[in-house]
Design a protein around this motif. Structure first.
Motif, mmCIF file in Angstrom:
data_model
loop_
_atom_site.group_PDB
_atom_site.id
_atom_site.type_symbol
_atom_site.label_atom_id
_atom_site.label_comp_id
_atom_site.label_asym_id
_atom_site.label_seq_id
_atom_site.Cartn_x
_atom_site.Cartn_y
_atom_site.Cartn_z
ATOM 1 N N GLN A 188 30.198 -19.448 34.545
ATOM 2 C CA GLN A 188 31.292 -20.383 34.291
ATOM 3 C C GLN A 188 31.043 -21.101 32.964
ATOM 4 O O GLN A 188 29.924 -21.537 32.681
ATOM 5 C CB GLN A 188 31.404 -21.403 35.414
ATOM 6 N N ARG B 259 27.037 -22.179 33.587
ATOM 7 C CA ARG B 259 26.392 -22.137 34.890
ATOM 8 C C ARG B 259 26.680 -20.800 35.539
ATOM 9 O O ARG B 259 27.813 -20.314 35.464
ATOM 10 C CB ARG B 259 26.946 -23.254 35.810
ATOM 11 N N LYS C 91 27.861 -18.553 38.236
ATOM 12 C CA LYS C 91 28.724 -18.731 39.396
ATOM 13 C C LYS C 91 28.399 -17.696 40.480
ATOM 14 O O LYS C 91 28.365 -18.006 41.668
ATOM 15 C CB LYS C 91 30.182 -18.585 38.951
ATOM 16 N N GLY D 158 33.007 -25.659 40.741
ATOM 17 C CA GLY D 158 31.918 -25.199 39.892
ATOM 18 C C GLY D 158 31.225 -26.375 39.252
ATOM 19 O O GLY D 158 31.711 -27.506 39.308
ATOM 20 N N ASP D 159 30.116 -26.084 38.629
ATOM 21 C CA ASP D 159 29.336 -27.159 38.013
ATOM 22 C C ASP D 159 30.146 -27.809 36.901
ATOM 23 O O ASP D 159 31.113 -27.264 36.418
ATOM 24 C CB ASP D 159 28.029 -26.589 37.474
ATOM 25 N N TYR D 160 29.727 -28.949 36.502
ATOM 26 C CA TYR D 160 30.518 -29.733 35.570
ATOM 27 C C TYR D 160 29.619 -30.280 34.481
ATOM 28 O O TYR D 160 28.476 -30.639 34.725
ATOM 29 C CB TYR D 160 31.172 -30.887 36.336
ATOM 30 N N ASN D 161 30.151 -30.309 33.293
ATOM 31 C CA ASN D 161 29.335 -30.814 32.196
ATOM 32 C C ASN D 161 29.387 -32.340 32.181
ATOM 33 O O ASN D 161 30.386 -32.946 31.807
ATOM 34 C CB ASN D 161 29.855 -30.257 30.870
ATOM 35 N N LEU E 268 31.494 -24.228 30.737
ATOM 36 C CA LEU E 268 31.764 -25.659 30.868
ATOM 37 C C LEU E 268 32.099 -26.200 29.485
ATOM 38 O O LEU E 268 31.221 -26.477 28.686
ATOM 39 C CB LEU E 268 30.544 -26.370 31.446
#
Lengths: 255, 159
Positions: A26, A18, A20, B81-84, A28
């Motif tokens: 970022q 993603r 940031k 932050g975004d998360y999987n 994941l």
């Protein structure tokens, strides 16, 4: 195939990304801290192909660690530095990072994640680390701040009794025998040693530095060592704050 | 049996508290983050990452001084932050969220504050601090003195 698609393929698609900030992505990945939060790993992408990619935590690792464990002594700093250098990770004002090439991104990212886990474990094992560091931190302090008293480590006042060892001998006009104590066993050894030295008429004054007098010793051990010791500091922090003044007063008292 | 029961955890969080060691007036830079601490019957830590200010943590820790480990009772967190979602669809990592210690987590050998819930109670660091202060039942006097709510006029819009 661009950098991220390539990395995703190398992770067998068990990773996603993603944005940031512009130029910062970022990662994941299935990498988690003990509290369930995801390990924070970012890629600072190069503006042009061929430049290095920076894998960074943007300061998250040391911030998380600081909730309950500060890197606030030379010894802790040294341990952190050793973890980073042994794993090829660099630090810039609290941010951990690793520069790598497009080709080396996958192994570098694993190497970086492993290091973040190791640094984070300084928190998970803080009690063990701190206990292991107590004697080292006491030694650091004696060697540096009290160096003018010519400290001698592992001193044997009775050469034929190598079971009765003084942690540090300090040379004032009268010899000071200093013991670091972090548990009941060491408290008993320090008590027994001081009693034997007294019985052998060795001129000395005993100084005990406890890791945690209140919570680290049983009531009986607290009583025994208090009855025998000439001076006690209830914690390393107390000793670090007041030792110089105490030894200076001792010096003045016998001159 | 867990070191802390749920009722003890809840009581430690909500019992009335007074500041015994005041926080700094402003957060202090330390490496890549800003920090502040305060002591009550427990201790407060406040952290905000410089590069991503929406990423913060405000926590309450308790050291029982009876041989039990220090425990993190509560953490009000920003967006990490975004998360999987494929790893853990329920995890609120990408939203503002609150970690709270539970007896179940301790019993299971996990970090006490392992369980977390998404929250709609705050949407900024300043709001999170006020929610946190209310949750831990800090005295009104100490709140006004050490953690006064920021009014619109007090924000520095140049930042």
């Amino acid at each position: 195939m661009d950098i991220l698609e390539n990395l995703k393929s190398e992770f067998n698609h068990h990773v996603s990304f993603r944005e940031k900030r512009p130029g910062i992505v970022q990662v994941l990945a299935p990498l988690f801290h003990e509290d369930g939060d995801m390990v924070d790993i970012f890629l600072d992408l190069p503006k042009s192909l061929g430049e290095t990619i920076r894998i960074s935590d943007h300061g998250m690792t040391l911030m998380r660690l600081s909730y309950s464990y500060d890197i606030d002594t030379p010894t802790k700093q040294r341990i952190l530095g050793r973890i980073l250098s042994e794993n090829g990770i660099e630090e810039d004002r609290g941010r951990l990072y690793l520069n790598t090439s497009k080709e080396g991104l996958y192994p570098s990212l694993l190497q970086f994640a492993q290091t973040v886990a190791k640094v984070s474990n300084m928190q998970a094992f803080r009690r063990e680390v701190m206990q292991n560091l107590f004697y080292e931190m006491l030694g650091d302090f004696v060697r540096s701040t009290l160096s003018r008293f010519q400290p001698v480590e592992h001193y044997l006042p009775l050469p034929h009794r190598d079971d009765l060892e003084v942690d540090w001998k300090l040379n004032l006009s009268r010899e000071m025998f200093l013991f670091g104590v972090r548990d009941n066993a060491k408290a008993r050894l320090a008590t027994l040693s001081c009693l034997e030295f007294q019985m052998q008429h060795i001129p000395f004054r005993s100084v005990i530095v406890h890791e945690d007098f209140e919570n680290g010793l049983s009531k009986k051990d607290q009583s025994r060592i208090t009855n025998v010791a000439d001076k006690q500091f209830t914690s390393l922090a107390d000793f670090q704050t007041n030792a110089e003044g105490y030894f200076q007063r001792e010096l003045g008292a016998v001159q | 049996m867990a070191d802390f029961s749920q009722s003890e955890i809840d009581e430690l969080i909500r019992c009335p508290k007074r500041v015994t060691e005041a926080p700094r007036r402003e957060m202090k830079p330390d490496g890549a983050y800003l920090r502040n601490n305060a002591k009550l019957v427990a201790s407060i830590f406040i952290r905000k990452i410089e590069d991503f200010p929406e990423n913060f943590s405000i926590g309450l820790m308790y050291s029982p001084h009876d041989g039990r480990e220090t425990i993190t009772l509560l953490r009000c967190n920003g967006k990490h932050g975004d998360y999987n979602k494929s790893f853990d669809p329920e995890h609120p990592h990408c939203d503002f969220h609150i970690h709270k210690a539970t007896e179940a987590a301790i019993e299971a050998g996990l970090a006490p504050e392992r369980f977390a819930k998404k929250t709609m109670e705050f949407a900024s660091f300043e709001e999170a601090l006020q929610v946190f202060i209310t949750m831990i039942n800090l005295s009104t006097t100490d709140t006004q003195k050490h953690f006064p709510p920021k009014t619109q006029a007090s924000f520095d819009f140049k930042q």
